[in-house]
Write an enzyme that holds these catalytic residues in place. Structure first.
Site, short mmCIF file in Angstrom:
data_model
loop_
_atom_site.label_atom_id
_atom_site.label_comp_id
_atom_site.label_asym_id
_atom_site.label_seq_id
_atom_site.Cartn_x
_atom_site.Cartn_y
_atom_site.Cartn_z
N GLY A 211 0.83 -1.20 0.00
CA GLY A 211 0.00 0.00 0.00
C GLY A 211 0.87 1.25 0.00
O GLY A 211 1.88 1.32 -0.70
N ASP A 241 -4.21 -2.40 -8.96
CA ASP A 241 -4.24 -2.58 -10.43
C ASP A 241 -3.37 -1.52 -11.10
O ASP A 241 -2.68 -1.80 -12.08
CB ASP A 241 -5.68 -2.47 -10.94
N ASN A 265 4.74 2.46 -7.71
CA ASN A 265 4.25 3.01 -6.43
C ASN A 265 3.71 4.42 -6.61
O ASN A 265 2.69 4.78 -6.03
CB ASN A 265 5.38 3.07 -5.40
O1 RIB Z 1 -9.02 -4.09 -7.88
C1 RIB Z 1 -10.20 -3.36 -7.95
C2 RIB Z 1 -11.21 -4.07 -8.76
O2 RIB Z 1 -11.54 -5.28 -8.11
C3 RIB Z 1 -12.51 -3.34 -8.92
O3 RIB Z 1 -12.54 -2.47 -10.04
C4 RIB Z 1 -13.51 -4.46 -9.02
O4 RIB Z 1 -14.00 -4.64 -10.30
C5 RIB Z 1 -12.79 -5.70 -8.51
O5 RIB Z 1 -12.59 -6.59 -9.51
#
Ligand code: RIB
Length: 293
Positions: A211, A241, A265
């Site tokens: 994080g 993501d 990061n």
């Molecule tokens: O990582 C975040 C995502 O996890 C969200 O957008 C949701 O769709 C879940 O898949």
């Protein structure tokens, strides 16, 4: 030849509720607000990489419903190549997200994402070139993840497996993936509490994200901590993501691992400043003051 990024993974419509109270079993509470926004770990990673200005192909399935159309248009609006996104009968994936106390909890219903089968992705993999980067997460069938990681290993592609949400990952996949990027919780489950030993066992491969504290990996000699960047949090959804999409871009730009991780990061820290998984994802210009890009 320029390396391409292929994201093989999920796309969903995120249905998001902000609430001060999370209901217990059998309880009803009043929430504060609702919105829906495109998400899914795969699509988020693709959009994160494309915002940073790189060639990204999304490989996945949407349903033949309004959500699917919205998800598809959103990829195109963000400059993602959506040629390998095909509709299937039935519903698009949905993610049911609760925002509470600066954090989120999520239930994903994969629906069309279950149709991202090894057969579906095979012809796409056959069009890749040595050195291309393939990003994977775990909202698609496990057998697809396994087949893709093995294909990448056999064909000298770089694979980044983000093992989220957590499910068991075979030893062969762990051995054959180029990079693994679990967060702390996922790494604890994946290595049964022996994360330090795992970091040492998988140098320059296992990257544990922390994080806002950054990330840690082992360089073969010692553990290396890569600092994070603290920002005011609006919504943490999609930060992981963004980290993965940006890591792929950093590697595509031939950054050494420490710089690629700092870049990732930094991008992830920007992502928490906007609402929705993709709302705060930065462009390259947004990062230029903090890192030489
Ligand atoms: O990582 C975040 C995502 O996890 C969200 O957008 C949701 O769709 C879940 O898949």
């Amino acid at each position: 030849m320029e390396k391409h990024i292929y994201v093989i993974g999920s796309m969903s419509m995120d249905l998001v509720v902000a609430t001060d109270i999370v209901p217990g079993k059998g309880e009803t509470v009043l929430g504060n607000s609702f919105f829906n926004a495109p998400g899914g770990k795969g699509a988020n990673q693709a959009v994160a990489a494309a915002r940073l200005g790189h060639h990204v192909h999304m490989v996945g399935r949407i349903g033949n419903d309004d959500f699917g159309e919205y998800i598809f248009q959103n990829l195109k609006n963000n400059g993602v190549n959506a040629e390998y996104v095909k509709p299937t009968e039935g519903k698009s994936g949905t993610a049911h997200i609760t925002l509470n106390d600066n954090d989120n909890s999520i239930i994903v219903v994969p629906s069309a994402n279950n149709e991202v089968t090894p057969e579906y992705v095979k012809h796409v993999l056959e069009s890749t070139n040595v050195g291309d980067i393939v990003l994977l997460q775990q909202e698609i069938p496990a057998e697809t993840v396994e087949a893709v990681v093995k294909y990448c290993y056999d064909h000298e592609l770089i694979s980044i497996l983000n093992p989220a949400p957590y499910r068991e990952v075979s030893d062969e996949v762990i051995e054959k993936a180029t990079y693994l990027t679990p967060n702390e919780t996922e790494s604890e489950k994946m290595f049964k509490g022996e994360v330090d030993q795992a970091l040492e066992r998988y140098p320059d491969k296992l990257i544990v994200t922390l994080g806002e504290l950054g990330a840690v990996y082992h360089d073969g000699v010692q553990q290396v901590e890569i600092k994070g960047f603290k920002r005011e949090v609006k919504d943490t959804t999609g930060a992981g993501d963004t980290f993965n999409g940006a890591l792929a871009v950093g590697l595509q730009r031939d950054y050494e691992l420490p710089k690629a991780l700092t870049f990732a990061n930094l991008a992830a820290s920007h992502s928490v400043t906007g609402m929705g998984a993709q709302g705060g994802m930065p462009t390259l210009e947004d990062l230029q003051d903090d890192i030489e890009v």
